[in-house]
Every structure is written in C-alpha cells, then in structure tokens.
Write a protein that holds these residues in place. Sequence first.
Motif, mmCIF file in Angstrom:
data_model
loop_
_atom_site.group_PDB
_atom_site.id
_atom_site.type_symbol
_atom_site.label_atom_id
_atom_site.label_comp_id
_atom_site.label_asym_id
_atom_site.label_seq_id
_atom_site.Cartn_x
_atom_site.Cartn_y
_atom_site.Cartn_z
ATOM 1 N N ILE A 32 1.028 -0.985 -0.520
ATOM 2 C CA ILE A 32 0.295 0.034 -0.204
ATOM 3 C C ILE A 32 0.723 0.936 -0.005
ATOM 4 O O ILE A 32 1.725 2.014 0.782
ATOM 5 C CB ILE A 32 -0.761 -0.080 1.460
ATOM 6 N N PRO A 33 1.178 1.741 -1.001
ATOM 7 C CA PRO A 33 2.166 2.930 -1.207
ATOM 8 C C PRO A 33 1.365 4.739 -0.375
ATOM 9 O O PRO A 33 2.372 5.360 -0.118
ATOM 10 C CB PRO A 33 2.583 3.098 -2.514
ATOM 11 N N GLU A 34 0.213 4.467 -0.149
ATOM 12 C CA GLU A 34 -0.386 5.796 0.022
ATOM 13 C C GLU A 34 -1.352 5.488 1.056
ATOM 14 O O GLU A 34 -1.679 4.059 1.166
ATOM 15 C CB GLU A 34 -1.068 6.771 -1.251
ATOM 16 N N PRO A 35 -0.876 6.515 2.131
ATOM 17 C CA PRO A 35 -1.894 6.028 2.988
ATOM 18 C C PRO A 35 -3.683 5.711 2.582
ATOM 19 O O PRO A 35 -3.452 6.570 1.430
ATOM 20 C CB PRO A 35 -2.321 7.527 3.630
ATOM 21 N N PRO A 36 -4.425 4.518 4.014
ATOM 22 C CA PRO A 36 -5.390 3.984 2.436
ATOM 23 C C PRO A 36 -7.175 4.540 2.650
ATOM 24 O O PRO A 36 -6.960 4.492 1.708
ATOM 25 C CB PRO A 36 -5.548 2.949 3.780
ATOM 26 N N SER A 37 -7.026 5.956 3.518
ATOM 27 C CA SER A 37 -7.980 6.609 2.902
ATOM 28 C C SER A 37 -8.115 7.468 1.706
ATOM 29 O O SER A 37 -8.473 7.520 0.797
ATOM 30 C CB SER A 37 -7.943 8.438 3.902
ATOM 31 N N THR A 38 -6.383 7.125 1.001
ATOM 32 C CA THR A 38 -6.243 8.035 -0.409
ATOM 33 C C THR A 38 -6.881 6.917 -0.974
ATOM 34 O O THR A 38 -8.133 8.170 -2.312
ATOM 35 C CB THR A 38 -5.342 7.494 -1.029
ATOM 36 N N TYR A 39 -7.340 5.784 -1.165
ATOM 37 C CA TYR A 39 -8.215 4.609 -2.012
ATOM 38 C C TYR A 39 -9.653 4.864 -1.481
ATOM 39 O O TYR A 39 -10.366 5.072 -2.225
ATOM 40 C CB TYR A 39 -7.398 3.485 -1.519
ATOM 41 N N TYR A 40 -10.006 5.104 -0.638
ATOM 42 C CA TYR A 40 -11.872 5.351 0.184
ATOM 43 C C TYR A 40 -11.521 6.121 -0.301
ATOM 44 O O TYR A 40 -13.070 6.432 -1.188
ATOM 45 C CB TYR A 40 -11.685 5.463 1.717
ATOM 46 N N TYR A 41 -11.546 7.704 -0.435
ATOM 47 C CA TYR A 41 -11.763 8.584 -1.546
ATOM 48 C C TYR A 41 -12.057 9.057 -2.439
ATOM 49 O O TYR A 41 -13.068 8.813 -3.650
ATOM 50 C CB TYR A 41 -11.033 10.386 -0.567
ATOM 51 N N ARG A 42 -10.869 7.425 -3.052
ATOM 52 C CA ARG A 42 -10.685 8.118 -4.666
ATOM 53 C C ARG A 42 -11.422 6.857 -5.345
ATOM 54 O O ARG A 42 -12.027 7.093 -6.180
ATOM 55 C CB ARG A 42 -8.964 7.128 -4.924
ATOM 56 N N GLN A 43 -12.090 5.271 -4.291
ATOM 57 C CA GLN A 43 -12.535 4.822 -5.565
ATOM 58 C C GLN A 43 -14.424 4.537 -4.486
ATOM 59 O O GLN A 43 -14.881 3.703 -4.714
ATOM 60 C CB GLN A 43 -11.678 2.563 -5.185
ATOM 61 N N ILE A 44 -14.596 4.589 -3.184
ATOM 62 C CA ILE A 44 -15.629 3.782 -2.489
ATOM 63 C C ILE A 44 -16.433 4.887 -2.124
ATOM 64 O O ILE A 44 -15.850 6.291 -2.031
ATOM 65 C CB ILE A 44 -14.130 3.257 -1.439
ATOM 66 N N TYR A 45 -17.480 4.491 -2.783
ATOM 67 C CA TYR A 45 -19.323 5.191 -1.607
ATOM 68 C C TYR A 45 -19.769 4.734 -0.520
ATOM 69 O O TYR A 45 -19.860 2.980 -0.797
ATOM 70 C CB TYR A 45 -20.118 5.485 -3.574
ATOM 71 N N CYS A 46 -20.487 5.508 -0.244
ATOM 72 C CA CYS A 46 -20.596 4.885 1.014
ATOM 73 C C CYS A 46 -22.392 5.348 0.547
ATOM 74 O O CYS A 46 -22.820 5.752 0.367
ATOM 75 C CB CYS A 46 -20.844 5.620 2.196
ATOM 76 N N CYS A 47 -22.853 5.103 2.006
ATOM 77 C CA CYS A 47 -24.812 5.542 1.311
ATOM 78 C C CYS A 47 -25.560 5.264 3.215
ATOM 79 O O CYS A 47 -24.830 4.494 3.808
ATOM 80 C CB CYS A 47 -25.371 4.659 0.212
ATOM 81 N N PHE A 48 -26.634 6.278 2.707
ATOM 82 C CA PHE A 48 -27.003 6.530 4.329
ATOM 83 C C PHE A 48 -28.615 7.133 3.972
ATOM 84 O O PHE A 48 -29.153 7.283 3.239
ATOM 85 C CB PHE A 48 -26.935 7.336 4.832
ATOM 86 N N PHE A 49 -29.489 6.587 5.117
ATOM 87 C CA PHE A 49 -30.445 7.132 5.226
ATOM 88 C C PHE A 49 -31.130 7.317 6.821
ATOM 89 O O PHE A 49 -32.139 8.624 6.793
ATOM 90 C CB PHE A 49 -31.602 5.968 4.305
ATOM 91 N N ARG A 50 -30.581 7.367 8.246
ATOM 92 C CA ARG A 50 -30.907 7.338 8.897
ATOM 93 C C ARG A 50 -29.640 7.689 9.471
ATOM 94 O O ARG A 50 -29.196 6.636 10.760
ATOM 95 C CB ARG A 50 -32.163 6.457 9.628
ATOM 96 N N ASP A 51 -28.833 8.907 9.427
ATOM 97 C CA ASP A 51 -27.198 8.613 10.145
ATOM 98 C C ASP A 51 -27.023 10.025 10.128
ATOM 99 O O ASP A 51 -26.085 10.791 9.323
ATOM 100 C CB ASP A 51 -26.118 8.142 9.096
ATOM 101 N N LYS A 52 -27.670 10.615 11.494
ATOM 102 C CA LYS A 52 -27.283 12.075 11.497
ATOM 103 C C LYS A 52 -25.677 12.846 11.543
ATOM 104 O O LYS A 52 -25.581 13.540 11.233
ATOM 105 C CB LYS A 52 -27.954 13.386 11.836
ATOM 106 N N HIS A 53 -25.348 12.055 12.646
ATOM 107 C CA HIS A 53 -24.117 11.742 12.950
ATOM 108 C C HIS A 53 -22.934 11.795 11.877
ATOM 109 O O HIS A 53 -22.327 12.416 11.490
ATOM 110 C CB HIS A 53 -23.628 10.649 13.777
#
Length: 418
Positions: free
Chosen positions: A313-334
């Motif tokens: 893993i050449p870069e911090p893992p969050s690099t790949y999250y922001y580049r390639q991963i989507y989340c979803c929500f519908f009850r998550d005010k936090h």
Amino acid sequence: MTELPRIVSVDDHVIEPAHLFETWLPGKYREAGPKPLTAGIGELEYVGGKYRFTTDPEGQLTDWWEYEGLFFPYKRVIAAVGFDRDEMTLEGITREQMRRGCWDPAARLADMDLNHVEASLCFPTFPRFCGQTFAEAHDKDVALACVRAYNDWMVEEWCGDSGGRLIPLCLIPLWDIDLAVAEIHRNAARGVRAVTFSEIPTHLGLPSIHTGYWDPFFAACEETGTVVNMHIGSSSQMPAASPDAPPAVQASLSFNNAMASMMDFLFSGVLVKYPRLKLAYSEGQMGWIPYALERADDVWEEHRAWGGVRDLIPEPPSTYYYRQIYCCFFRDKHGVTALDSVGRDNATFETDYPHVDSTFPHTKQVALEHVAGLDQTTIHKLMRGNAIRMLDLHLDDNHPGSGGNGSHGDSGGARDRV
C-alpha cells in the motif's frame, strides 16, 4: 428554504414475481429450478444468528420458493411498506398482502413518484443479497442458468420499461471466477453498470480478496465500469455479541460488516492494482467512516512494516477510499455532521424500500431533516449527483455543481448527463 432534488436511491429491494423462473429459465432447467408455492408457515427458530422456517398446513398463509428441497419464505419485514411499525414482524406474507410496488415495476415507479425518488437500484430477495442461494446449490448447471435467468429478468422485465428509472443490478455465479467474468461482460454489453458481491467472501466459504482469486472479476468490473455493490448481510452472517442475542443486536451492529470489509479492501492492494474500480457499501450508513479511516491511516503510518503492507500500500489507505469507495445513508445524522471526513463526493442516499427500515413514504421529510443547513451543491451530490456519477446514469441533471471534484477517477468529475 432548502430545495431537495429528486432522489437517486442506491439501495432498495425487489420481491421476485412468482413467474420469474417459469418465464426466464430455459425449459430444460425448469423442473429442477426454483418453484413458487403458497403454504402455511410453521414455527420460527433463531439458531446461531440465523432463522429457520418450516411449512405448516395450519400456519399463516405465506408465499415461498422451493429449490433443491429447501423452502424460502417471504416475511413481512422484507415487504414492510404499508404496515404500522409494530406490525413489521417476521411473520410470513403473500404477494397479495404486500404493497404491489414490492414486485410490480409499474407500481414501484408510482411509489417512487409518491416518495420523491427518480431512480432506484434494487437488490434481490430470494437469491439473497449477492446470489448465495445459487452459490449453495448442488446442481451448478441449474444454478448458473438461474443466475442468468434472474439477470435477464432484472434487465429486460424489471428495468426494461422504466425509462432508466429502475437501474439493473445483476448477480454473478460466485463459485466460478471464469463464469463470473463472462457474466460481467454479458451484462455490461447491454448497459448494466452494477453487480452485487459479498462483503466478506470467506464467510461463504469462498476465497478472500487477498488471495488474488478475484482479480479477474475486479479487472472485468474496472474495464466495464461496473460498480461492485456490497450490501450488509451479503456474507450470510450478521455480527452479534452472543449467538443467542436478540435480532436487535444484529440490527444495531450491522454496519460492522461494512467496516470490516472496507478495511479488508483498503489493505488488500486491490484498489492499488485497479485504480478505476468502484466499490459501493449498501445500507452500512456512514457515521463510522471517519474514525475507521483515521485508524487505517494511523496503522499504515506507524505499523506498516510489521503489519505486512509496507510494500503493498504505497499511500495512506484513506487515499483509496476517497478515490474509489462510495457509502450510503438514510438515517445517519452523525454521519452528515462528519461529512467533510466521510467525503462530500463519496456519500449517496437510499430509501431501503420495501424493507422494515424504509423511509417510504416520508423519504423527502427524512432527507430534509438530514441535510438542513447544507449548501445546495452538497445536497445535490448526496441526493443524486454522486449516485449518477458512480453508476454513470443517463438522467437529466442540470445542476451546475453536480460533477464533483473527480476524486473517483472520472476525468474532470463531470459524469452527470445533461
């Protein structure tokens, strides 16, 4: 006053119509394929975190599927829209008792109009979230035919006359990587851009993502722009503190599977090897993501040598999250309050129709309560813009801020169609 654009829901569900396999399965497989029946349901057992049902001539009338000698009932919690909260139980239900939008595409579109929803991506029910029912079958020739029949029904019947509002989500034969790759290409050729996959394949007795076994699948998805969608529970296990804990514990901890899966991917090297691959975590909410990313980056910074990822893993893992991963929500005010860490270009919205958690028919009100105080560009991204870009949808979308910042590998970020 906050303006709420029509929603693109990335996680809903469909109850399969009784005619599905009779219509779409080739004739030579129909005798051995799934068959619908209506019969009474017997006692419910909850053993080791799983439900067990039996038929009972004296029990409540229920619609089932029979397949390879096993029986799969439809329960009220998975077709809960239209019932009061205290009526949303594990009792059996027939299609006739369900709201018609559960299984009829025209009625679903009408319910979407009632619910401020323009487009919807639907997960399967009888096949289970990533096709586990067919992966567990003994006759794999019939199982493969069932996977293809389901996909044909999904593309041509469920989505076919919707004008792009019902978005096809297809299965793969999980037990054979070559057949899985072929199914990705077969469906991509007819415009499918979403496939469902297990959040934790090893729980299904399949190879882990670390082995390299799934690389041809990930390569095919990257090549075709097919998003890999992982619903909570797609590993056929839900987290619980104790094997005899009530289902409420599982419901409260359901995000844990998504968190574990995301950590697996961030440290696997898969996202490094396939930089245009897109992952989507469905029904996992997002309030947990900021700390998970903080922890992953800290482990990478402080422990990557003994942790086995220094050269992977050449870069911090969050690099790949922001580049390639989507989340979803519908009850998550936090999660909304932590949106800058979650990622304004990474979060999408869902309605979970027709499950017990669904916000139908009050989705617009629920969404407005979550996005109050956000700017219109961000609201647009959360409600539809990010989903349109993720799935490369051909929906009219004239909002000037809809393109995002290109953080998911889209050149210029402007993938919303006008």
